[in-house]
Motif scaffolding. Sequence first.
Motif, PDB file in Angstrom:
ATOM      1  N   LEU A  28      88.535  95.862  72.375  1.00  0.00           N
ATOM      2  CA  LEU A  28      87.645  95.067  73.200  1.00  0.00           C
ATOM      3  C   LEU A  28      86.299  95.772  73.337  1.00  0.00           C
ATOM      4  CD1 LEU A  28      90.030  94.040  76.099  1.00  0.00           C
ATOM      5  CD2 LEU A  28      89.294  92.654  74.176  1.00  0.00           C
ATOM      6  N   PRO A  29      85.184  94.999  73.430  1.00  0.00           N
ATOM      7  CA  PRO A  29      83.888  95.627  73.676  1.00  0.00           C
ATOM      8  C   PRO A  29      83.946  96.468  74.949  1.00  0.00           C
ATOM      9  CG  PRO A  29      83.626  93.329  73.071  1.00  0.00           C
ATOM     10  CD  PRO A  29      85.089  93.551  73.267  1.00  0.00           C
ATOM     11  N   ARG A  30      83.250  97.586  74.937  1.00  0.00           N
ATOM     12  CA  ARG A  30      83.360  98.532  76.042  1.00  0.00           C
ATOM     13  C   ARG A  30      82.939  97.941  77.375  1.00  0.00           C
ATOM     14  NH1 ARG A  30      86.893 101.915  75.366  1.00  0.00           N
ATOM     15  NH2 ARG A  30      86.015 102.975  77.185  1.00  0.00           N
ATOM     16  N   LEU A  84      87.062  96.202  82.132  1.00  0.00           N
ATOM     17  CA  LEU A  84      87.172  96.253  83.580  1.00  0.00           C
ATOM     18  C   LEU A  84      88.580  96.737  83.919  1.00  0.00           C
ATOM     19  CD1 LEU A  84      85.508  92.797  84.263  1.00  0.00           C
ATOM     20  CD2 LEU A  84      84.396  95.029  84.190  1.00  0.00           C
ATOM     21  N   ASP A  85      88.863  96.817  85.196  1.00  0.00           N
ATOM     22  CA  ASP A  85      90.197  97.295  85.564  1.00  0.00           C
ATOM     23  C   ASP A  85      91.192  96.157  85.720  1.00  0.00           C
ATOM     24  OD1 ASP A  85      88.965  96.222  87.707  1.00  0.00           O
ATOM     25  OD2 ASP A  85      89.479  97.819  89.128  1.00  0.00           O
ATOM     26  N   ASP A  90      99.523  91.742  71.890  1.00  0.00           N
ATOM     27  CA  ASP A  90      99.661  93.183  71.697  1.00  0.00           C
ATOM     28  C   ASP A  90      99.542  93.560  70.213  1.00  0.00           C
ATOM     29  OD1 ASP A  90     100.102  95.800  72.694  1.00  0.00           O
ATOM     30  OD2 ASP A  90     102.198  95.682  72.042  1.00  0.00           O
ATOM     31  N   GLN A  91      99.805  92.599  69.328  1.00  0.00           N
ATOM     32  CA  GLN A  91      99.722  92.850  67.894  1.00  0.00           C
ATOM     33  C   GLN A  91      98.310  92.680  67.347  1.00  0.00           C
ATOM     34  OE1 GLN A  91     102.469  93.994  66.183  1.00  0.00           O
ATOM     35  NE2 GLN A  91     103.311  94.017  68.271  1.00  0.00           N
ATOM     36  N   ILE A  92      97.455  92.001  68.053  1.00  0.00           N
ATOM     37  CA  ILE A  92      96.127  91.696  67.502  1.00  0.00           C
ATOM     38  C   ILE A  92      94.989  92.222  68.363  1.00  0.00           C
ATOM     39  CG2 ILE A  92      96.923  89.635  66.269  1.00  0.00           C
ATOM     40  CD1 ILE A  92      95.811  87.932  68.537  1.00  0.00           C
ATOM     41  N   MET A  93      95.290  92.859  69.491  1.00  0.00           N
ATOM     42  CA  MET A  93      94.250  93.416  70.350  1.00  0.00           C
ATOM     43  C   MET A  93      94.573  94.870  70.698  1.00  0.00           C
ATOM     44  SD  MET A  93      93.459  90.285  73.017  1.00  0.00           S
ATOM     45  CE  MET A  93      92.127  91.215  73.771  1.00  0.00           C
ATOM     46  N   ALA A  94      93.529  95.687  70.759  1.00  0.00           N
ATOM     47  CA  ALA A  94      93.693  97.085  71.161  1.00  0.00           C
ATOM     48  C   ALA A  94      93.237  97.205  72.615  1.00  0.00           C
ATOM     49  CB  ALA A  94      92.862  97.994  70.265  1.00  0.00           C
ATOM     50  N   VAL A  95      94.180  97.294  73.527  1.00  0.00           N
ATOM     51  CA  VAL A  95      93.882  97.389  74.952  1.00  0.00           C
ATOM     52  C   VAL A  95      94.191  98.809  75.413  1.00  0.00           C
ATOM     53  CG1 VAL A  95      94.420  96.473  77.236  1.00  0.00           C
ATOM     54  CG2 VAL A  95      94.426  94.963  75.251  1.00  0.00           C
ATOM     55  N   ASP A  96      93.261  99.395  76.176  1.00  0.00           N
ATOM     56  CA  ASP A  96      93.442 100.780  76.636  1.00  0.00           C
ATOM     57  C   ASP A  96      94.751 100.958  77.392  1.00  0.00           C
ATOM     58  OD1 ASP A  96      91.098 101.432  75.495  1.00  0.00           O
ATOM     59  OD2 ASP A  96      89.995 101.836  77.353  1.00  0.00           O
ATOM     60  N   HIS A  97      95.312 102.129  77.239  1.00  0.00           N
ATOM     61  CA  HIS A  97      96.554 102.454  77.927  1.00  0.00           C
ATOM     62  C   HIS A  97      96.351 102.331  79.445  1.00  0.00           C
ATOM     63  CE1 HIS A  97     100.427 104.246  78.679  1.00  0.00           C
ATOM     64  NE2 HIS A  97      99.859 105.117  79.531  1.00  0.00           N
ATOM     65  N   GLY A  98      97.289 101.708  80.095  1.00  0.00           N
ATOM     66  CA  GLY A  98      97.215 101.531  81.541  1.00  0.00           C
ATOM     67  C   GLY A  98      96.609 100.211  81.970  1.00  0.00           C
ATOM     68  N   ARG A  99      96.028  99.480  81.033  1.00  0.00           N
ATOM     69  CA  ARG A  99      95.470  98.168  81.376  1.00  0.00           C
ATOM     70  C   ARG A  99      96.430  97.076  80.943  1.00  0.00           C
ATOM     71  NH1 ARG A  99      90.229  94.952  78.935  1.00  0.00           N
ATOM     72  NH2 ARG A  99      90.099  93.398  80.588  1.00  0.00           N
ATOM     73  N   ASP A 100      96.665  96.107  81.824  1.00  0.00           N
ATOM     74  CA  ASP A 100      97.575  94.997  81.511  1.00  0.00           C
ATOM     75  C   ASP A 100      96.915  94.025  80.542  1.00  0.00           C
ATOM     76  OD1 ASP A 100      99.693  95.829  83.145  1.00  0.00           O
ATOM     77  OD2 ASP A 100      98.729  94.944  84.925  1.00  0.00           O
ATOM     78  N   ILE A 101      97.693  93.551  79.570  1.00  0.00           N
ATOM     79  CA  ILE A 101      97.191  92.489  78.695  1.00  0.00           C
ATOM     80  C   ILE A 101      97.141  91.174  79.455  1.00  0.00           C
ATOM     81  CG2 ILE A 101      97.679  91.119  76.630  1.00  0.00           C
ATOM     82  CD1 ILE A 101      98.849  93.583  75.354  1.00  0.00           C
TER      83      ILE A 101
END
Length: 589
Positions: free
Chosen positions: A386-388, A392-393, A425-436
């Motif tokens: 995701l763009p930086r 958000l949280d 979860d297979q097509i997006m890279a979400v930071d650890h600790g953030r809910d999809i």
Amino acid sequence: MGDAMARGKPDFFISYTAADRPWAEWIAVNLERAGYTTFIQAFDILPGSDFAHAMQAGVDSAKRILAVLSPAYLNSAFGESEWRVAFAEDPTGEKRLLLPVLVEPCTPPGLLKTRVYVDLTGFDETAALAKLLAAVDPDRPRPTSAPFPGAVAAEPQPQVPFPGRSTPVVLGRAADGPTASVAVEAGGDPKAVAVTVCADADASLDQVWIEVDSLPTGVGCVSGCGSLFSVPAGETVQRTIYLRAEAHAAAGAATGTVRVGGVGEPGIAASLSLAVRRPTPTGVEEVAGTVTDAATGHGLAGVRVIVADGGGHTYSVMTDDSGQFSFLNTSSMPIAAGTVRIAAVKSGFTAPLSSLTVAAGQKATDIAITMERDLVVARTGEPAALPRDELLDGPVFYVSYARSRTGAGNAAVQTFFDDLVADLDQIMAVDHGRDIGYLDGMLPAGTGWEGQLLHVLNTCQVFVALLSEAYLFRSEWCPRSWDAFGRRRTVRRDGRPGFTSGIIPVLWAPIHTGIPPRVAAVQRFTPARSVKRYEAEGLLGLQKLDKQLYQETVWSLALEIRKRTAEVRVERGSMTSTHDLRHSFRPAD
């Protein structure tokens, strides 16, 4: 306003559209010559009058309403508002307050379909006038003559041209009649030919017949031939026959013969010069083709295909389950020849604009449109991050749904949520600790639900709304959550003008009472395949009845969510309370 109102209540209010003004004037003039009074816009609304007031007064005061029916009239909102006045006062038709008069072939729709109409199409003036007067009052004596518009009258008087057509063939007793000519269009309406038969002063003609022979293949007499009639001594009788050319009739000139005979009479004849014409093409016959997914090669369902024809008119259709589309030239969709531009629109896909030149009378039925998926993938082959500025949280998406009164109903939503998270979860890279994703069932016991849900609605990037009857009309929290997310500012990442919403409405269960305008204004999610089943059964129905199709639909939704996060940024919201949020989707709330 003219003198119609001054004469008291008019017998008829003539309801028509501008395209049928010649017919309306002809009807009004001939009704008045027969002793009736009429109100007609062309004669009774004078310069300086208030148009709306005059029309309302005319409708209210008239004893009956005569509707001049044609395709143009059936598409007129003003015409419908006029004939509905009579329908409301006489819903069963017993009072005959509404008299439809057909002047051009068409099929009356809806409530108008059950009313018996007067059909004037294909008749010459004499026959048309007789049918009109008989319909107005079957017991009223029919006039024995009426001046034909254009003829020199003994005394000058306003003439209204008869909109029909008639080609005369005059036949005498003593010798063959003169040659007449008539042109018929292959596949077109029948053409009228008037046949005049004269009897000697000292002898009547009984059981007279009319026949037409020596006609080219595909051309024949469809009415008026073969029936028997009589001509009193010393009198003249005019009969009308109708000739029609079938669509396959060859174009060209020919000579036929009109014969008149009777009992004990050898018969007499007149030569008829006949020209069969092919209809002149006025537009493109058909534009058709297939839209396919570039990734799979399969046809794409639910694609909106838009055509701009050579005249600048635009039309749109949706592709079927196999990705096919078709535009047929009809009265409601006249496709002008010239440069035809074609665009294909579907959420999650793009395709370049295409154009081609199509001449009048031609078809373009092999159009192939290939659509590319909009999925953004990192160059390394890993799922794109995701763009930086979007990190958000809050979660990537929030599922808004109407809680079921049964555990099974809520379990179905949970299953959908789990499947959607797994696909994303297979097509997006979400930071650890953030809910999809986020579902309100994830709230721990004892948590302050209002504050936690407002935090999610202030920070999530996509709002997935599971539409159902309960969602739209029973739940108060669903419209509140929609309102809370909808108040956040959404901007496109590429800086281009235009608006893409972060709200994705998904049909969860079939809706039969209509979708409120506030929700309908947001483009609903459409899957890549089997749009008809999705629209008929909803995602819940697919989950129960067709596991594979359900999984394909969830995958398409995951791709759409990924596309939205790449296209738009939904800025953080600031809602701290639910008190001033809208609790209903109805416009008044």
